[in-house]
Enzyme design. Structure first.
Site, PDB file in Angstrom:
ATOM      1  N   LYS A 155       5.896   2.345   3.312  1.00 23.17           N
ATOM      2  CA  LYS A 155       6.716   1.273   2.734  1.00 23.17           C
ATOM      3  C   LYS A 155       5.777   0.372   1.939  1.00 23.17           C
ATOM      4  CE  LYS A 155      10.375   0.831   6.121  1.00 23.17           C
ATOM      5  NZ  LYS A 155      10.781  -0.087   7.162  1.00 23.17           N
ATOM      6  N   HIS A 158       4.201  -5.489   1.284  1.00 18.35           N
ATOM      7  CA  HIS A 158       4.893  -6.568   0.575  1.00 18.35           C
ATOM      8  C   HIS A 158       4.130  -7.890   0.662  1.00 18.35           C
ATOM      9  CE1 HIS A 158       6.385  -8.083   4.365  1.00 18.35           C
ATOM     10  NE2 HIS A 158       7.019  -6.950   4.624  1.00 18.35           N
ATOM     11  N   HIS A 161       3.000  -9.163   3.906  1.00 23.10           N
ATOM     12  CA  HIS A 161       1.770  -8.547   4.429  1.00 23.10           C
ATOM     13  C   HIS A 161       0.538  -9.144   3.749  1.00 23.10           C
ATOM     14  CE1 HIS A 161       4.653  -5.059   5.191  1.00 23.10           C
ATOM     15  NE2 HIS A 161       4.336  -5.539   6.375  1.00 23.10           N
TER      16      HIS A 161
HETATM   17  N1  ARG Z   1       4.642  -4.001  10.702  1.00 21.72           N
HETATM   18  C1  ARG Z   1       5.462  -5.173  10.906  1.00 21.72           C
HETATM   19  C2  ARG Z   1       6.252  -5.490   9.647  1.00 21.72           C
HETATM   20  O1  ARG Z   1       5.848  -5.132   8.588  1.00 21.72           O
HETATM   21  C3  ARG Z   1       4.676  -6.382  11.285  1.00 21.72           C
HETATM   22  C4  ARG Z   1       3.998  -6.292  12.627  1.00 21.72           C
HETATM   23  C5  ARG Z   1       3.756  -7.613  13.232  1.00 21.72           C
HETATM   24  N2  ARG Z   1       3.082  -7.546  14.467  1.00 21.72           N
HETATM   25  C6  ARG Z   1       3.624  -7.295  15.664  1.00 21.72           C
HETATM   26  N3  ARG Z   1       2.854  -7.212  16.699  1.00 21.72           N
HETATM   27  N4  ARG Z   1       4.907  -7.167  15.798  1.00 21.72           N
HETATM   28  O2  ARG Z   1       7.266  -6.145   9.720  1.00 21.72           O
END
Ligand code: ARG
Length: 595
Positions: A155, A158, A161
């Site tokens: 993905k 974004h 991130h």
């Molecule tokens: N990969 C997730 C996203 O893009 C964010 C992860 C955040 N960290 C966690 N421990 N939940 O939405």
């Protein structure tokens, strides 16, 4: 840096209190030191301040006597107190000022002594001078884990991130800067039904694993978009994706081998991007580490403790409030985002024994983290008190010429191209001193994007504009690099020798004292920025500092000054460079020596 003066002032206050009818009980000489602050707006001299209210609130000073009551309490109290204070040749004056916010005791410090102290400390430990500060020494050292960036495989990386990456790296750096033991974790979104779908789509695309050697993120995303379309047209596709994911959860080697390729090539690409941002991780973890099997044990603990409620449809939920239920286990028993996060937290506690664990994730996941922390506390884990969600707002309008789905590589490429363009177009200073090296342009542009992001209070949404970000004149990352490189070139070209023993008595000009004053409060800024986890405190300090450096560079020549004066000024500018460099490094970028 200024710690010596903070403690001298603290001692003087404690002594004065001894001679004063309204003394605070049992005050030790050094206790007030952390409340002694450099007055950032004093001009032409260097002053420290203590708020009278802080003396009252922190130490109960004056409370036992009701002699001073009502509005004028603090002011009259302070005026009485300063009459009892010793003045000598280090602390050479004291006066009180009152404003709506309360009254302040102001201490004028012998500027010669503070010039010597600051330059001495910074010259002797240029890379760690602030760690000598008592403000920083007194922070108990902890084991800190920072989880940040955490993009999803296949993905787009974004804007959320990107902010997480920038802010998370700063949070890790600033904790390290004050002496904590820090571990940086990237927690990849590499698990879930979407990986079943991705595999389904990949098998039907014309790609083979070797095609993923370059541009993997984009190719995988295209496959993913395509697979989603197929699923919309044919509901059977989703069933197949679920079946594949189920097998993955059960450890099927067949299904996992291609997933492993997706993961490996993605990490490879992420690493290249992080390198451009000057960011590294100690661990690339991922949600896949906490598949259904791993979660089973945890679910049974939750069951045993009666923390979950089973619904008629088979789901198991946690009741946050009677009206708010969050799903922890799906009806088919597969793991989900929340259960994986519960397992990950427990695992991290076992692996690192952390005192603090920060999740640097955007505002939109607030509820998720409220739920996560509540469940862990409910499970009886005391350490869950040390977990924090570091939230942040959105960036509006960050897009590239290619469109609004931002791939980080496009964004960084565009930043670089615009920077080069700007350099070509510009005829005025300071841009025209920028060299035209592509690599430098890229570094400047990337750090300008990072600094622009950290200039904001993190919870605020803000509007992104390339023009503002890349200006050399305004408050931007470009300016910070520019001033740093000016200081480097001064050192190389001034023709004056570096002499640690130089006589510093010529450093008396207001523009020179302004630099000393700002360097002297670097530790306060670091502590303030750390306490609030707000990089903008440090960024804005550095903007102001760079402005003062520019001014001092204009007013205080080194090259054609008499020998002693030149040597003293060189040490002053060296200290300024170390301070600027330290600040920029805590924010993330590597300060440039040449532009
Ligand atoms: N990969 C997730 C996203 O893009 C964010 C992860 C955040 N960290 C966690 N421990 N939940 O939405």
């Amino acid at each position: 840096m200024a710690s010596k003066f903070r403690s001298i002032i603290s001692n003087k206050i404690v002594q004065a209190l001894d001679r004063f009818p309204l003394r605070g009980e049992g005050l030790k000489p050094g206790t007030i030191a952390p409340f002694v602050k450099v007055n950032s707006s004093s001009r032409g001299s260097i002053e420290f301040q203590v708020s009278v209210e802080s003396l009252q609130q922190q130490f109960g000073v004056g409370d036992s006597n009701k002699k001073f009551t009502g509005k004028e309490t603090f002011e009259r109290y302070g005026s009485e107190l300063i009459k009892k204070l010793d003045i000598d040749d280090t602390i050479c004056g004291v006066y009180i000022t009152a404003s709506k916010k309360g009254s302040l005791l102001n201490f004028k410090v012998n500027s010669q002594k503070i010039v010597e102290e600051v330059i001495n400390i910074v010259s002797h430990c240029p890379a760690t001078f602030w760690q000598r500060s008592s403000l920083i020494n007194r922070i108990p050292k902890e084991k800190v884990v920072v989880e940040f960036s955490s993009p999803n495989i296949a993905k787009p990386f974004h804007v959320g991130h990107l902010r997480s990456t920038i802010l998370g790296s700063y949070i890790a750096n600033i904790h390290e800067a004050v002496g904590h033991d820090v571990t940086r974790i990237n927690y990849l979104g590499d698990w879930g039904t979407q990986f079943g779908l991705l595999k389904y789509g990949f098998q039907r695309s014309d790609l083979s694993p070797s095609d993923l050697k370059d541009d993997a993120t984009r190719k995988l995303y295209e496959v993913y978009v395509c697979a989603n379309k197929m699923a919309e047209e044919d509901p059977g596709v989703l069933d197949e994706a679920r079946r594949i994911f189920n097998q993955m959860e059960n450890g099927s080697k067949d299904e996992l081998s291609i997933w492993q390729v997706f993961r490996d090539v993605s990490i490879q690409e992420f690493k290249e991007l992080y390198k451009k941002l000057n960011i590294t991780f100690d661990k690339y973890d991922g949600e896949s580490m906490y598949s259904a099997n791993k979660c089973k044990e945890i679910i049974s603990i939750l069951d045993e403790k009666g923390i979950l409620t089973q619904l008629p449809d088979g789901r198991k939920v946690y009741e946050l409030t009677p009206k708010q239920r969050i799903t922890v286990v799906k009806s088919d028993g597969s793991s989900i985002y929340l259960s994986r996060d519960i397992a990950a937290a427990i695992d991290r506690q076992q692996r690192y024994r952390f005192d603090k664990l920060y999740y640097v994730v955007d505002n939109s996941q607030s509820d998720h983290f409220v739920g996560l922390f509540r469940i862990l506390k409910h499970m009886g884990y005391k350490w869950a008190e040390g977990m924090h969600h570091v939230k942040f707002g959105r960036i509006r309008g960050m897009s590239t010429r290619k469109g609004t789905v931002v791939f980080l590589q496009d964004l960084l490429q565009e930043a670089k191209e615009l920077m080069i363009q700007k350099q070509h177009d510009s005829t005025t200073t300071p841009e025209n001193v920028l060299s035209h090296s592509e690599e430098t342009a890229g570094q400047v542009a990337v750090s300008a994007v990072m600094i622009a992001d950290m200039k904001q209070r993190r919870q605020r949404d803000y509007d992104f504009s390339w023009d503002k970000v890349l200006q050399a004149q305004g408050d931007t990352g470009v300016k910070l690099h520019y001033v740093h490189s000016r200081l480097c070139s001064l050192e190389q070209n001034c023709g004056v020798n570096f002499n640690l023993e130089a006589d510093l008595s010529s450093i008396t000009e207001p523009s020179a004292l302004a630099l000393i004053r700002e360097i002297a409060r670097f530790d306060e800024i670091v502590c303030g920025s750390l306490k609030e986890l707000e990089p903008c405190i440090l960024v804005n300090y550095l903007f102001r500092f760079s402005g003062l450096v520019n001014k001092a560079l204009q007013q205080l020549t080194v090259k054609n000054a008499p020998k002693e004066v030149g040597e003293a000024r060189l040490l002053l500018f060296l200290a300024a460079r170390h301070c600027l460099a330290a600040g920029i490094q805590i924010l993330g970028p590597q300060p440039l020596e040449q532009m």
